[in-house]
Design a protein around this motif. Structure first.
Motif, short mmCIF file in Angstrom:
data_model
loop_
_atom_site.label_atom_id
_atom_site.label_comp_id
_atom_site.label_asym_id
_atom_site.label_seq_id
_atom_site.Cartn_x
_atom_site.Cartn_y
_atom_site.Cartn_z
N UNK A 12 3.21 9.96 4.41
CA UNK A 12 2.47 8.71 4.55
C UNK A 12 2.70 7.78 3.36
N UNK A 13 2.36 6.54 3.57
CA UNK A 13 2.47 5.57 2.48
C UNK A 13 1.43 5.88 1.41
N UNK A 21 4.54 9.33 0.09
CA UNK A 21 4.40 10.74 -0.28
C UNK A 21 5.61 11.49 0.30
N UNK A 22 5.96 12.61 -0.34
CA UNK A 22 7.11 13.40 0.07
C UNK A 22 6.69 14.83 0.35
N UNK A 53 11.64 4.83 -8.37
CA UNK A 53 10.65 5.49 -9.20
C UNK A 53 10.16 6.75 -8.49
N UNK A 54 9.69 7.72 -9.28
CA UNK A 54 9.05 8.90 -8.69
C UNK A 54 8.02 9.41 -9.69
N UNK A 59 -0.60 16.89 -7.77
CA UNK A 59 0.29 17.89 -7.17
C UNK A 59 1.05 17.36 -5.95
N UNK A 60 1.07 16.06 -5.76
CA UNK A 60 1.83 15.44 -4.68
C UNK A 60 3.02 14.68 -5.26
#
Length: 170
Positions: A12-13, A21-22, A53-54, A59-60
């Motif tokens: 989701x965004x 989110x990944x 960017x990341x 924890x996500x």
């Protein structure tokens, strides 16, 4: 593109500035960020995307792609698969294997009797477990612990064959 390996999925965004989110399928979830470039399955084709960017927040894993700058653009990417090129994976030590190398291997017991084909691998705390499928055995799955020199005698990756140290009783 046959040299791609699926390593995750876009979730989701996150916020209004184009972040997503990944869901990582890698052994250590954050390892997905080490692999570049990413290819997303979008509009029935694999398209190369670049991370701008990341970060890891609560924890996500959260990422922002280049040229994705708002919530509407980020929504379009939701649920797309993430793949990388297999050759970008690190080299493994002897007797270490990537799951994609093991899946679809044919399995034979110690008497060279065909057991079935590896269809999946289950991760447990102690060791991985091979899920083997063969219609000969009432279409049930056979589970074999992936413990080398105990259950697994030899792996022939080029031939896609796994030789067991045991026999399977019908």
């Amino acid at each position: 593109m046959h040299d791609l390996l699926i390593v995750g999925k876009i979730g989701a965004v996150y916020g209004i500035l184009g972040w997503n989110k990944i869901f990582s399928y890698t052994e250590k979830k954050s390892n997905i960020l080490k692999y570049k470039p990413w290819f997303l399955y979008h509009n029935n084709q694999w398209i190369q995307f670049f991370l701008e960017y990341n970060k890891i927040y609560n924890k996500k894993i959260i990422v922002k792609f280049k040229n994705i700058n708002n919530i509407n653009q980020a929504k379009i990417l939701t649920n797309n698969l993430i793949a990388i090129q297999k050759q970008t994976l690190p080299k493994l030590n002897k007797c270490e294997y990537y799951w994609y190398n093991i899946i679809l291997c044919q399995v034979f017991d110690k008497n060279n009797i065909y057991i079935g084909t590896v269809r999946n691998i289950i991760r447990t705390k102690k060791n991985d477990i091979l899920v083997i499928k063969n219609t000969k055995y009432n279409k049930k799955e056979i589970l074999i612990p992936f413990i080398q020199n105990i259950f697994i005698k030899k792996i022939y990756l080029k031939k896609k064959i796994i030789q067991l140290n045991t026999s399977i009783v019908e």
